[in-house]
Design an enzyme around this catalytic site. Structure first.
Site, PDB file in Angstrom:
ATOM      1  N   ASP A  67     -11.014  13.228   1.370  1.00 38.92           N
ATOM      2  CA  ASP A  67     -11.961  14.281   1.012  1.00 38.92           C
ATOM      3  C   ASP A  67     -11.627  15.590   1.715  1.00 38.92           C
ATOM      4  O   ASP A  67     -10.817  15.629   2.636  1.00 38.92           O
ATOM      5  CB  ASP A  67     -13.405  13.846   1.314  1.00 38.92           C
ATOM      6  CG  ASP A  67     -13.538  13.111   2.648  1.00 38.92           C
ATOM      7  OD1 ASP A  67     -12.657  13.268   3.503  1.00 38.92           O
ATOM      8  OD2 ASP A  67     -14.530  12.386   2.830  1.00 38.92           O
ATOM      9  N   HIS A 138     -22.083   6.263   2.919  1.00 42.20           N
ATOM     10  CA  HIS A 138     -21.079   6.918   2.068  1.00 42.20           C
ATOM     11  C   HIS A 138     -19.665   6.528   2.484  1.00 42.20           C
ATOM     12  O   HIS A 138     -19.389   6.269   3.651  1.00 42.20           O
ATOM     13  CB  HIS A 138     -21.269   8.439   1.999  1.00 42.20           C
ATOM     14  CG  HIS A 138     -20.893   9.221   3.216  1.00 42.20           C
ATOM     15  ND1 HIS A 138     -21.654  10.271   3.702  1.00 42.20           N
ATOM     16  CD2 HIS A 138     -19.825   9.148   4.049  1.00 42.20           C
ATOM     17  CE1 HIS A 138     -21.069  10.789   4.757  1.00 42.20           C
ATOM     18  NE2 HIS A 138     -19.955  10.127   4.995  1.00 42.20           N
ATOM     19  N   GLU A 143     -21.631  10.083  -1.852  1.00 38.95           N
ATOM     20  CA  GLU A 143     -22.972   9.940  -1.296  1.00 38.95           C
ATOM     21  C   GLU A 143     -23.773   8.889  -2.084  1.00 38.95           C
ATOM     22  O   GLU A 143     -23.397   8.542  -3.212  1.00 38.95           O
ATOM     23  CB  GLU A 143     -23.683  11.292  -1.356  1.00 38.95           C
ATOM     24  CG  GLU A 143     -23.032  12.382  -0.495  1.00 38.95           C
ATOM     25  CD  GLU A 143     -23.334  12.233   0.995  1.00 38.95           C
ATOM     26  OE1 GLU A 143     -23.455  11.091   1.485  1.00 38.95           O
ATOM     27  OE2 GLU A 143     -23.440  13.267   1.674  1.00 38.95           O
TER      28      GLU A 143
HETATM   29  C1  GLP Z   1     -17.484  12.030   7.075  1.00 40.68           C
HETATM   30  C2  GLP Z   1     -16.283  11.673   6.181  1.00 40.68           C
HETATM   31  C3  GLP Z   1     -16.127  10.191   5.991  1.00 40.68           C
HETATM   32  C4  GLP Z   1     -16.280   9.467   7.312  1.00 40.68           C
HETATM   33  C5  GLP Z   1     -17.672   9.691   7.847  1.00 40.68           C
HETATM   34  C6  GLP Z   1     -17.933   8.998   9.172  1.00 40.68           C
HETATM   35  O1  GLP Z   1     -18.631  12.387   6.409  1.00 40.68           O
HETATM   36  N1  GLP Z   1     -16.334  12.306   4.923  1.00 40.68           N
HETATM   37  O2  GLP Z   1     -14.871   9.924   5.377  1.00 40.68           O
HETATM   38  O3  GLP Z   1     -16.037   8.104   7.142  1.00 40.68           O
HETATM   39  O4  GLP Z   1     -17.889  11.071   8.017  1.00 40.68           O
HETATM   40  O5  GLP Z   1     -17.536   9.812  10.238  1.00 40.68           O
HETATM   41  P1  GLP Z   1     -17.352   9.278  11.723  1.00 40.68           P
HETATM   42  O6  GLP Z   1     -16.109   8.464  11.700  1.00 40.68           O
HETATM   43  O7  GLP Z   1     -17.177  10.519  12.557  1.00 40.68           O
HETATM   44  O8  GLP Z   1     -18.558   8.516  12.046  1.00 40.68           O
END
Ligand code: GLP
Length: 263
Positions: A67, A138, A143
């Site tokens: 993304d 997500h 979402e």
């Molecule tokens: C973001 C990304 C995701 C990721 C998520 C969790 O929103 N778009 O791909 O998995 O956050 O983030 P973290 O690993 O910092 O908890």
């Protein structure tokens, strides 16, 4: 579906890194689907270490990131392109032309997103897809209520995701509200999926994804339809799982069989 409950996030990162390195040793032109966020950082550190200390070669690897934010320049400190440059790409010998992000700028984004799907196909499809998970379940930026068949497209971020990520923005007006993301259908096309989730903030999303009904309300639950997915967890993120003892037992049995077969 496999669920591996590790003693901590470091053990999880080691398992994931070993699998990537093993696949890379068999297929130098490996196609990796990559995630951002804090969760995969240790895997990237270990891959950098493998490159610098053991000479692991990434020159034929292709990457497709999950993304990217729509309203940030590529060189904005919070863009995912900056994140990947700082945490991985800048430290390994990957070719610039082998790095791909879902289209997030300029006109005709919908058409560009469809062409992006074609680029993934032309690369031969994603061999290993790394995933994290949002506290609302997500995957990528798909979402809750995203179609389980969705392809690469633009999504509006939920209040929960915006709140979770607001710590990165001093000025709240700078925080992007929309992002481009591979779809759930695109993610499910990967040959192998490794989802890492650590810490108690992920426990509810992990429970819903692993043991809940398949529902677009918890996008991670779509992974139940994939034939080769592993959830790599720590004790805290696995804490709500009703079947935690079974997952522990099947890991022990799996390791025992592996040992017997290699003895
Ligand atoms: C973001 C990304 C995701 C990721 C998520 C969790 O929103 N778009 O791909 O998995 O956050 O983030 P973290 O690993 O910092 O908890």
């Amino acid at each position: 579906m496999q669920v591996v409950v590790c003693k901590n996030a470091s053990e999880g990162a080691e398992i994931v890194t070993e699998e990537i390195l093993s696949a890379l040793s068999k297929k130098p032109e490996l196609v990796l689907g990559l995630a951002t966020g804090s969760t995969p950082i240790e895997v990237y550190e270990r891959l950098i270490c493998a490159h610098k200390e053991d000479g692991v070669d990434f020159s034929s690897v292709q990457t497709f990131n999950l993304d990217e934010y729509c309203e940030l320049n590529a060189d904005h400190p919070q863009s995912y392109r900056t994140f990947m440059r700082e945490h991985l790409f800048g430290e390994i010998n990957i070719s610039e032309e082998n790095i791909h992000f879902p289209p997030s700028e300029g006109p005709e984004l919908a058409e560009k997103c469809l062409r992006h799907e074609e680029e993934i196909r032309q690369a031969g499809g994603i061999d290993i897809q790394l995933l994290g998970i949002g506290s609302n379940g997500h995957i990528g930026f798909n979402e809750p209520t995203s179609s389980l068949a969705s392809r690469t497209r633009i999504k509006t971020l939920t209040e929960k995701t915006l709140r979770d990520n607001s710590r990165f923005y001093e000025d709240p007006s700078e925080q992007p509200q929309v992002a481009s993301t591979l779809g759930i259908g695109t993610i499910l096309d990967a040959r192998r999926i490794l989802l890492q989730a650590y810490g108690d903030k992920k426990a509810e999303a992990v429970k819903a994804s692993v043991e809940g009904p398949i529902s677009s309300f918890w996008p991670g639950s779509a992974l139940q339809m994939h034939a080769d997915v592993t959830f790599v967890l720590d004790e805290s993120s696995a804490a709500h799982l009703e079947m935690i003892d079974y997952f522990r037992k099947s890991r022990t049995e799996g390791l025992r069989l592996q040992k017997d077969n290699t003895a």
